[in-house]
Design a protein around this motif. Structure first.
Motif, PDB file in Angstrom:
ATOM      1  N   ALA A  14       0.830  -1.198   0.000  1.00 55.16           N
ATOM      2  CA  ALA A  14       0.000   0.000   0.000  1.00 55.16           C
ATOM      3  C   ALA A  14       0.861   1.242   0.000  1.00 55.16           C
ATOM      4  CB  ALA A  14      -0.909   0.000   1.228  1.00 55.16           C
ATOM      5  N   PRO A  15       0.453   2.314  -0.661  1.00 53.58           N
ATOM      6  CA  PRO A  15       1.244   3.544  -0.677  1.00 53.58           C
ATOM      7  C   PRO A  15       1.287   4.178   0.704  1.00 53.58           C
ATOM      8  CG  PRO A  15      -0.916   3.896  -1.669  1.00 53.58           C
ATOM      9  CD  PRO A  15      -0.780   2.413  -1.461  1.00 53.58           C
ATOM     10  N   ALA A  16       2.428   4.759   1.064  1.00 49.39           N
ATOM     11  CA  ALA A  16       2.609   5.334   2.401  1.00 49.39           C
ATOM     12  C   ALA A  16       1.818   6.622   2.569  1.00 49.39           C
ATOM     13  CB  ALA A  16       4.092   5.593   2.660  1.00 49.39           C
ATOM     14  N   ASP A  17       1.516   7.321   1.468  1.00 51.25           N
ATOM     15  CA  ASP A  17       0.824   8.594   1.562  1.00 51.25           C
ATOM     16  C   ASP A  17      -0.660   8.457   1.236  1.00 51.25           C
ATOM     17  OD1 ASP A  17       1.148   7.944  -1.049  1.00 51.25           O
ATOM     18  OD2 ASP A  17       1.781   9.933  -1.722  1.00 51.25           O
ATOM     19  N   VAL A  18      -1.273   7.325   1.651  1.00 51.86           N
ATOM     20  CA  VAL A  18      -2.682   7.093   1.353  1.00 51.86           C
ATOM     21  C   VAL A  18      -3.578   8.103   2.057  1.00 51.86           C
ATOM     22  CG1 VAL A  18      -2.976   5.443   3.237  1.00 51.86           C
ATOM     23  CG2 VAL A  18      -4.472   5.323   1.240  1.00 51.86           C
ATOM     24  N   PHE A  19      -3.129   8.669   3.173  1.00 52.87           N
ATOM     25  CA  PHE A  19      -3.913   9.651   3.906  1.00 52.87           C
ATOM     26  C   PHE A  19      -3.342  11.053   3.712  1.00 52.87           C
ATOM     27  CE2 PHE A  19      -4.899   5.878   6.596  1.00 52.87           C
ATOM     28  CZ  PHE A  19      -6.277   5.898   6.425  1.00 52.87           C
ATOM     29  N   THR A  20      -4.224  12.012   3.507  1.00 56.54           N
ATOM     30  CA  THR A  20      -3.869  13.425   3.484  1.00 56.54           C
ATOM     31  C   THR A  20      -4.880  14.174   4.348  1.00 56.54           C
ATOM     32  OG1 THR A  20      -5.219  13.790   1.510  1.00 56.54           O
ATOM     33  CG2 THR A  20      -2.871  13.307   1.167  1.00 56.54           C
ATOM     34  N   SER A  21      -4.593  15.418   4.659  1.00 59.09           N
ATOM     35  CA  SER A  21      -5.498  16.210   5.491  1.00 59.09           C
ATOM     36  C   SER A  21      -6.868  16.321   4.827  1.00 59.09           C
ATOM     37  CB  SER A  21      -4.920  17.601   5.718  1.00 59.09           C
ATOM     38  OG  SER A  21      -5.787  18.383   6.521  1.00 59.09           O
ATOM     39  N   GLY A  22      -7.915  15.959   5.571  1.00 58.61           N
ATOM     40  CA  GLY A  22      -9.271  16.014   5.055  1.00 58.61           C
ATOM     41  C   GLY A  22      -9.788  14.705   4.506  1.00 58.61           C
ATOM     42  N   SER A  23      -8.908  13.713   4.355  1.00 55.94           N
ATOM     43  CA  SER A  23      -9.368  12.416   3.855  1.00 55.94           C
ATOM     44  C   SER A  23     -10.091  11.641   4.957  1.00 55.94           C
ATOM     45  CB  SER A  23      -8.188  11.597   3.323  1.00 55.94           C
ATOM     46  OG  SER A  23      -7.229  11.373   4.346  1.00 55.94           O
ATOM     47  N   THR A  24     -10.829  10.630   4.555  1.00 54.61           N
ATOM     48  CA  THR A  24     -11.667   9.872   5.488  1.00 54.61           C
ATOM     49  C   THR A  24     -11.029   8.531   5.818  1.00 54.61           C
ATOM     50  OG1 THR A  24     -13.625  10.888   4.539  1.00 54.61           O
ATOM     51  CG2 THR A  24     -13.966   8.931   5.878  1.00 54.61           C
ATOM     52  N   GLY A  25     -11.086   8.162   7.096  1.00 53.38           N
ATOM     53  CA  GLY A  25     -10.537   6.886   7.535  1.00 53.38           C
ATOM     54  C   GLY A  25     -11.490   6.166   8.453  1.00 53.38           C
ATOM     55  N   LEU A  26     -11.209   4.908   8.698  1.00 57.09           N
ATOM     56  CA  LEU A  26     -12.014   4.081   9.592  1.00 57.09           C
ATOM     57  C   LEU A  26     -11.158   3.623  10.759  1.00 57.09           C
ATOM     58  CD1 LEU A  26     -14.718   2.573  10.111  1.00 57.09           C
ATOM     59  CD2 LEU A  26     -13.708   0.622   8.888  1.00 57.09           C
ATOM     60  N   LEU A  27     -11.576   3.941  11.970  1.00 52.34           N
ATOM     61  CA  LEU A  27     -10.864   3.505  13.175  1.00 52.34           C
ATOM     62  C   LEU A  27     -11.275   2.069  13.469  1.00 52.34           C
ATOM     63  CD1 LEU A  27     -11.430   6.698  15.377  1.00 52.34           C
ATOM     64  CD2 LEU A  27      -9.530   6.208  13.834  1.00 52.34           C
ATOM     65  N   TYR A  28     -10.365   1.133  13.226  1.00 48.00           N
ATOM     66  CA  TYR A  28     -10.762  -0.272  13.347  1.00 48.00           C
ATOM     67  C   TYR A  28     -10.172  -0.981  14.558  1.00 48.00           C
ATOM     68  CZ  TYR A  28      -6.164  -1.373  11.272  1.00 48.00           C
ATOM     69  OH  TYR A  28      -4.826  -1.474  11.010  1.00 48.00           O
ATOM     70  N   ALA A  29      -9.261  -0.334  15.299  1.00 46.82           N
ATOM     71  CA  ALA A  29      -8.696  -0.953  16.504  1.00 46.82           C
ATOM     72  C   ALA A  29      -8.066   0.134  17.366  1.00 46.82           C
ATOM     73  CB  ALA A  29      -7.665  -2.011  16.147  1.00 46.82           C
ATOM     74  N   TYR A  30      -7.962  -0.163  18.686  1.00 48.99           N
ATOM     75  CA  TYR A  30      -7.368   0.804  19.613  1.00 48.99           C
ATOM     76  C   TYR A  30      -6.205   0.153  20.347  1.00 48.99           C
ATOM     77  CZ  TYR A  30      -6.783   4.009  23.545  1.00 48.99           C
ATOM     78  OH  TYR A  30      -6.257   4.873  24.473  1.00 48.99           O
ATOM     79  N   ASP A  31      -5.085   0.851  20.384  1.00 54.43           N
ATOM     80  CA  ASP A  31      -3.901   0.381  21.094  1.00 54.43           C
ATOM     81  C   ASP A  31      -3.847   1.093  22.437  1.00 54.43           C
ATOM     82  OD1 ASP A  31      -1.140   0.230  22.055  1.00 54.43           O
ATOM     83  OD2 ASP A  31      -0.701  -0.687  20.114  1.00 54.43           O
ATOM     84  N   ALA A  32      -4.172   0.365  23.518  1.00 56.18           N
ATOM     85  CA  ALA A  32      -4.228   0.974  24.842  1.00 56.18           C
ATOM     86  C   ALA A  32      -2.850   1.372  25.354  1.00 56.18           C
ATOM     87  CB  ALA A  32      -4.890   0.019  25.832  1.00 56.18           C
TER      88      ALA A  32
END
Length: 212
Positions: A170-188
């Motif tokens: 996967a490309p490292a720059d898949v996210f930019t400011s304003g893009s949408t993501g899904l929170l799928y796990a939490y690291d406590a």
């Protein structure tokens, strides 16, 4: 009957009658689905007066009903006493204070007995955000950097730390400011969320109904 009506429209019982009308109106709204029994739970701090542990609407309604009944009874006794002038006014003030104190004491006792029937809601947790859609607020997201904005259930928003796992495919720059993501796990341990790209167009949609 006339004696009770006279007492109901006289001070101090008339004060509690007005509050009783408001309480009855509120529960009628609840009955018809226009309001919820917990509508005021986030607006009033009932713990400060010892009514915590039950919905505010329940404790306040009990308080008003008891204060009304006590105030009405006291007003009738004052009328029967035949007192006039200053003594009568002093007795009415004593009835007002006594009705408030008696109602407060009885409701506080009842709340302690019955609060176990109203289990407390679990406290808010960061893990509640898992599965939520977020908006990236940093220029990029990596394995050790990134922030996103996510909406809570009550409508408020929060800025959380997000991370993207390193994937060679996967490309490292898949996210930019304003893009949408899904929170799928939490690291406590690291106190951050793992995030993946999210496309609303690819989200599952309900199947169309077929004619039966």
């Amino acid at each position: 009957m006339t004696e009770f009506l006279s007492a109901a429209v006289a001070f101090p019982a008339v004060v509690f009658c007005a509050a009783l009308v408001v309480v009855i109106g509120f529960w009628l709204l609840v009955l018809f689905g226009a309001a919820g029994p917990d509508s005021f739970d986030t607006d009033l701090d009932s713990e400060a007066v010892g009514f915590g542990g039950v919905p505010v609407s329940v404790s306040v309604s009990l308080f008003v009903v008891l204060a009304w009944f006590t105030g009405l009874t006291g007003s009738v006794l004052v009328l029967r006493s035949g007192a006039t002038g200053t003594p009568r006014a002093a007795l009415h003030l004593a009835v007002l204070a006594g009705a408030l104190l008696i109602a407060w004491g009885v409701v506080r006792m009842l709340v302690r007995r019955f609060r176990r029937f109203f289990p407390a809601e679990p406290p808010a947790s960061r893990e509640d955000f898992v599965g939520q859609v977020c908006t990236i607020r940093t220029g990029s997201v990596s394995t050790d950097f990134g922030q996103a904005e996510v909406a809570a259930a009550d409508g408020s928003t929060a800025i959380v730390q997000v991370r993207q796992p390193l994937r060679p495919s996967a490309p490292a720059d898949v996210f930019t400011s304003g893009s949408t993501g899904l929170l799928y796990a939490y690291d406590a341990v690291g106190e951050f969320f793992w995030v993946s790209p999210y496309d609303a167009a690819l989200a599952p949609r309900p199947l169309p109904r077929t004619a039966g």
